[in-house]
Design an enzyme around this catalytic site. Structure first.
Site: not given
Ligand code: MN
Ligand code: MN
Length: 293
Positions: A85, A96, A155, A163, A188, A276
């Site tokens: 990630d 992200d 998020h 977030h 995700e 994600e």
């Molecule tokens: Mn992530």
């Molecule tokens: Mn994330």
């Protein structure tokens, strides 16, 4: 969102996508965990970007928030399910993105989170609710015989903010945020052979600064000095060097200056996959900033 910000999100996404894809190809049985983390993290810096958070490399039943410890001696083993990630930021605008590498025979598990992500992205447009997206994610994963992880979510993202709203659940909820043009968020899905709920492990490698107070202990002051240009974004223990590192980190957590992200794990022996992407809602759909183009 103006064009300049849109371009920064897209550039962060382009860099993250390329590095994640290449990094995932390099994982093999016997490879060093620490070397992989260092190598991928340094590629982000070499591209002229910054890390939005430490590279998370979470194995098997661990879903998120693991990364290398200083001197980590782990190697990848046959059968491992490896979640990578990666967060890249340019002037605080974050990409992200995550993928899973299978060193065993778990392709159906990986397909579940991948298909869930693809179906979720196809639904995104103004007027759709976050709950409807969660229902589609849950359906894709359960129809393949796995469970979605209910207490991990996608998020919203903003400058130096990892977030925020909207929350994109991995299970069907009534309602939730109604999507609007310009919203930027990560979706995700996690698929698991375990319980579908993660809990916290004792293992703690990732932290972020959440407040500012006077600090007396020199090693704690050094840490705060080193991480203050993170603007509150997470950092890893392996990024720091201090003889009294752990004592200093403990003190800073206790004083309320640091937040700690313990490794999040499903039941022992279970396997978790994750995919994600970061997306920006457009007038009639969305742009996926982290897709390889
Ligand atoms: Mn992530
Ligand atoms: Mn994330």
């Amino acid at each position: 969102m103006n064009d300049e910000i849109f371009d920064k999100y897209c550039e962060a996404g382009r860099i993250a996508a390329a590095i994640l894809t290449n990094g995932a190809r390099e994982i093999r049985e016997g490879g060093s965990y620490l070397e992989l983390v260092k190598s991928i993290e340094s590629r982000v810096i070499n591209e002229g970007a910054e890390l939005a958070f430490p590279l998370n490399v979470s194995l098997n039943e661990d879903a998120a928030h693991d990364t290398a410890s200083p001197g980590d001696e782990r190697i990848f083993k046959r059968g491992d399910v490896v979640k990578l990630d990666l967060g890249v930021q340019i002037d605080g605008y974050i990409a992200d993105t995550a993928t899973t590498v299978d060193l065993g025979n778990n392709s159906l598990l990986l397909q579940a989170s991948e298909a869930a992500l693809a179906s979720a992205i196809r639904m995104v447009k103004p007027g759709v609710s976050a709950g409807e997206i969660g229902a589609v994610i849950q359906g894709e994963i359960e129809s393949r015989g796995y469970r979605p992880i209910a207490n991990l979510t996608g998020h919203g993202l903003d400058q130096y903010e990892l977030h925020r709203t909207p929350t994109i659940p991995n299970v069907g909820n009534m309602g939730g945020t109604i999507l609007e043009e310009g919203m930027t968020f990560a979706i995700e899905p996690f698929a698991t052979t375990g319980s579908g709920h993660v809990g916290e492990k004792m293992r703690r490698e990732i932290y972020s600064q959440i407040s500012n107070k006077p600090v007396r202990i020199p090693s704690a002051r050094t840490i705060i000095g080193t991480i203050k240009d993170r603007n509150g974004l997470p950092f890893a223990r392996h990024w720091l060097q201090d003889r009294k590192l752990d004592l200093a980190l403990q003190t800073l957590v206790k004083s309320g200056m640091l937040h700690v992200y313990p490794v999040l794990t499903d039941i022992p022996g279970s396997l978790v996959s994750q995919h994600e992407h970061t997306i920006i809602v457009t007038e009639d759909g969305c742009v996926v900033t982290t897709q390889v183009r």
